[in-house]
Motif scaffolding. Structure first.
Motif, PDB file in Angstrom:
ATOM      1  N   GLU A  67      -4.050 -17.034 -13.034  1.00  0.00           N
ATOM      2  CA  GLU A  67      -2.473 -16.790 -13.198  1.00  0.00           C
ATOM      3  C   GLU A  67      -2.199 -16.246 -11.702  1.00  0.00           C
ATOM      4  N   GLN A  68      -2.773 -15.466 -11.439  1.00  0.00           N
ATOM      5  CA  GLN A  68      -2.622 -14.659 -10.108  1.00  0.00           C
ATOM      6  C   GLN A  68      -2.884 -15.445  -8.958  1.00  0.00           C
ATOM      7  N   GLU A  69      -3.757 -16.438  -9.055  1.00  0.00           N
ATOM      8  CA  GLU A  69      -4.226 -17.202  -7.956  1.00  0.00           C
ATOM      9  C   GLU A  69      -3.032 -18.321  -7.732  1.00  0.00           C
ATOM     10  N   ARG A  80       3.040 -19.341  -3.354  1.00  0.00           N
ATOM     11  CA  ARG A  80       3.805 -18.662  -2.568  1.00  0.00           C
ATOM     12  C   ARG A  80       3.448 -19.005  -1.028  1.00  0.00           C
ATOM     13  N   GLU A 101       0.052 -17.966  -8.375  1.00  0.00           N
ATOM     14  CA  GLU A 101       0.913 -17.013  -7.748  1.00  0.00           C
ATOM     15  C   GLU A 101       0.931 -17.320  -6.362  1.00  0.00           C
ATOM     16  N   GLN A 102      -0.382 -16.876  -5.971  1.00  0.00           N
ATOM     17  CA  GLN A 102      -0.752 -16.650  -4.488  1.00  0.00           C
ATOM     18  C   GLN A 102      -0.581 -18.168  -3.736  1.00  0.00           C
ATOM     19  N   GLU A 153      -6.365 -14.913 -16.676  1.00  0.00           N
ATOM     20  CA  GLU A 153      -5.181 -14.135 -16.123  1.00  0.00           C
ATOM     21  C   GLU A 153      -5.569 -14.011 -14.506  1.00  0.00           C
ATOM     22  N   GLU A 154      -6.837 -14.250 -13.969  1.00  0.00           N
ATOM     23  CA  GLU A 154      -7.066 -14.397 -12.681  1.00  0.00           C
ATOM     24  C   GLU A 154      -6.570 -15.501 -12.021  1.00  0.00           C
TER      25      GLU A 154
END
Ligand code: SF4
Lengths: 334, 166
Positions: free
Chosen positions: B133-135, B141, B137-138, B130-131
């Motif tokens: 996934e966030q990274e 972007r 995204e970052q 889950e972490e």
């Protein structure tokens, strides 16, 4: 290895399973022995003779990602069948357009394109200077013009400089050539043999650049130095600038000076000088050899062909567009 | 943003590769590595079709899913990128968990090496992913392309020419 195929004879091209079948016809329209080419061996097709084909063939070529380039009776490039693109352009295309739209960004690509072209012209002149040709005046003048490139603030101004560089270069070419001379550039129609060869070679160079662009995600219709629409695929014109001196001109100098092409390889059709078929074949053979010649690439650390260098140039443009690395033109270092 | 198993895989290999891929920058598919991988896939298990189904999870497609035993089979060529492969497969398991199959497990297969490896998804793994996934995204972007990593496997990466041409 995939190869480029050049078809000179008139005839019929068709699909036969996974093979291309070419049936030449003679002057009386009589069919001759067909030739078969497995489609996986073909990278692209150049058509000089008149060809019969149906849509089934073009569907097949399109699916196999084979581009077809057409030339008329006078060897003029008349257009291409550009297979459906297989790499989705997405964000890169947005960037390409964005760079075209801003004068500042556009100049940042256009200037190095001219610099690369000029550098490669100088390479030729210097090469022959070391072999005792008097190209020094041309070299000096071109070097002066190059120093103006960074000051240029508009595309027309840059194109003007390019025109001046080219004129000096053509004067230098006449020093390099032994027998036939260029005597200034004439395009439509080419008034002498050298001009005819340059036109012929430049068109081939344009199409190979187009083929290489096809295998990247760049959009061939959005260019930086030339105005989009100057020709349909104007980005190929931009990239060809860099490679014409290295590929086309070197082939011409060598063919003429070694007398592999002579005045009687051309014919004069009312003021329009064109290559005879035999001459075309000699040129294309030398051209293919040149494209397949390899050099050790400095940053990649392996041997790459001249043909691949063109694709690498496209990658460098991509890198510039995505902000990975500022575009530096390919400069011959030998 | 849709995060696929390929993103998870590339995240563990090279962030630049992840960035390029997520921006839609693709390379020509002429690489021999790709060819070979496809061949292994097509020829290694010709008669497995009855037992396995293809499972489309929307963002990921599992080619060999044993529905009865709830086992994901993933075939790879070499163990060079083993960590990346494991996380890719664990991501399948996370997606399955999200789809209501929390008990699924996986087997990584290396037919050319005649080796297999069992893979499970722990709660810690799920949390870690889950972490990630966030990274991801970052990273995707961010405006600037991540630095090159200069590893020996760069030479086999389809972006090699793009990254290293000068
Ligand atoms: S070549 Fe190396 S740096 Fe470039 S994307 Fe591939 S792995 Fe990353």
């Amino acid at each position: 290895m995939k190869k480029t195929y050049y078809l000179f004879n008139p005839g019929r091209l068709s699909r036969k399973d996974n093979t291309l079948k070419f049936t030449p016809v003679d002057d009386d329209g009589k069919e001759l022995m067909p030739k078969y080419i497995p489609v996986e061996n073909v990278s692209d097709l150049y058509l000089y003779g008149s060809l019969d084909a149906n849509s089934a063939l073009y569907n097949f070529l399109g699916k196999s990602r084979i581009n077809v380039h057409f030339f008329d009776y006078y060897e003029h490039y008349t257009g291409s069948f550009y297979a459906k693109e297989y790499l989705q352009a997405g964000k890169l295309q947005v960037e390409q357009t964005r760079h075209y739209l801003s004068d500042k960004n556009r100049l940042e690509i256009a200037r190095p394109l001219i610099k690369g072209a000029a550098h490669n012209m100088l390479r030729n002149l210097k090469y022959y200077k070391n072999r005792g040709k008097n190209t020094t005046p041309a070299i000096d003048t071109i070097e002066q013009w190059i120093s103006d490139i960074d000051q240029s603030q508009a595309i027309d101004q840059l194109m003007g400089i390019e025109g001046n560089i080219r004129q000096c270069y053509y004067i230098g070419i006449d020093e390099i050539l032994k027998d036939l001379k260029m005597e200034g550039r004439s395009k439509q129609p080419p008034k002498n043999e050298v001009n005819s060869l340059i036109s012929f070679g430049n068109m081939i160079c344009y199409t190979i650049c187009l083929d290489q662009i096809y295998h990247t995600q760049l959009n061939p219709t959005i260019s930086f130095l030339h105005e989009p629409g100057a020709r349909r695929f104007s980005l190929a014109l931009d990239i060809a600038e860099i490679f014409k001196p290295l590929l086309v001109d070197r082939v011409i100098f060598s063919l003429l000076n070694k007398q592999q092409l002579k005045a009687d390889d051309f014919h004069d059709g009312t003021g329009r000088i064109t290559l005879k078929e035999k001459g075309k074949k000699v040129f294309l053979k030398a051209w293919e050899d040149r494209l397949n010649q390899t050099i050790k690439h400095r940053s990649l650390g392996r041997h790459v062909s001249y043909k691949h260098l063109i694709k690498l140039e496209c990658y460098k443009l991509c890198n510039h567009l995505i902000g990975a690395k500022e575009y530096q033109p390919f400069k011959a270092w030998w | 943003m849709i995060i696929t198993a390929t993103h998870i895989n590339y995240y563990h290999i090279c962030h630049r590769k992840l960035w390029l891929f997520s921006r839609g920058i693709q390379m020509e598919h002429t690489s021999e590595v790709v060819e070979e991988a496809k061949l292994i896939h097509e020829s290694s298990y010709p008669q497995r079709s009855s037992k396995y189904t293809e499972l489309d999870l929307g963002v990921a497609k599992i080619d060999f899913y044993d529905e009865k035993n709830k086992v994901v089979h993933e075939i790879k060529k070499s163990r060079k990128m083993e960590t990346a492969h494991q996380w890719q497969v664990k991501y399948y398991l996370l997606l399955l968990r999200r789809a209501g199959v929390p008990e699924a497990t996986a087997i990584l297969e290396y037919p050319t090496l005649k080796k297999t490896m069992e893979v499970f998804l722990s709660d810690d793994d799920a949390h870690y992913l889950e972490e990630v996934e966030q990274e991801i995204e970052q990273i995707t972007r961010q405006e600037k392309v991540p630095e090159k990593i200069n590893k020996s496997f760069c030479k086999k990466c389809s972006y090699y020419d793009l990254c290293w041409v000068e």
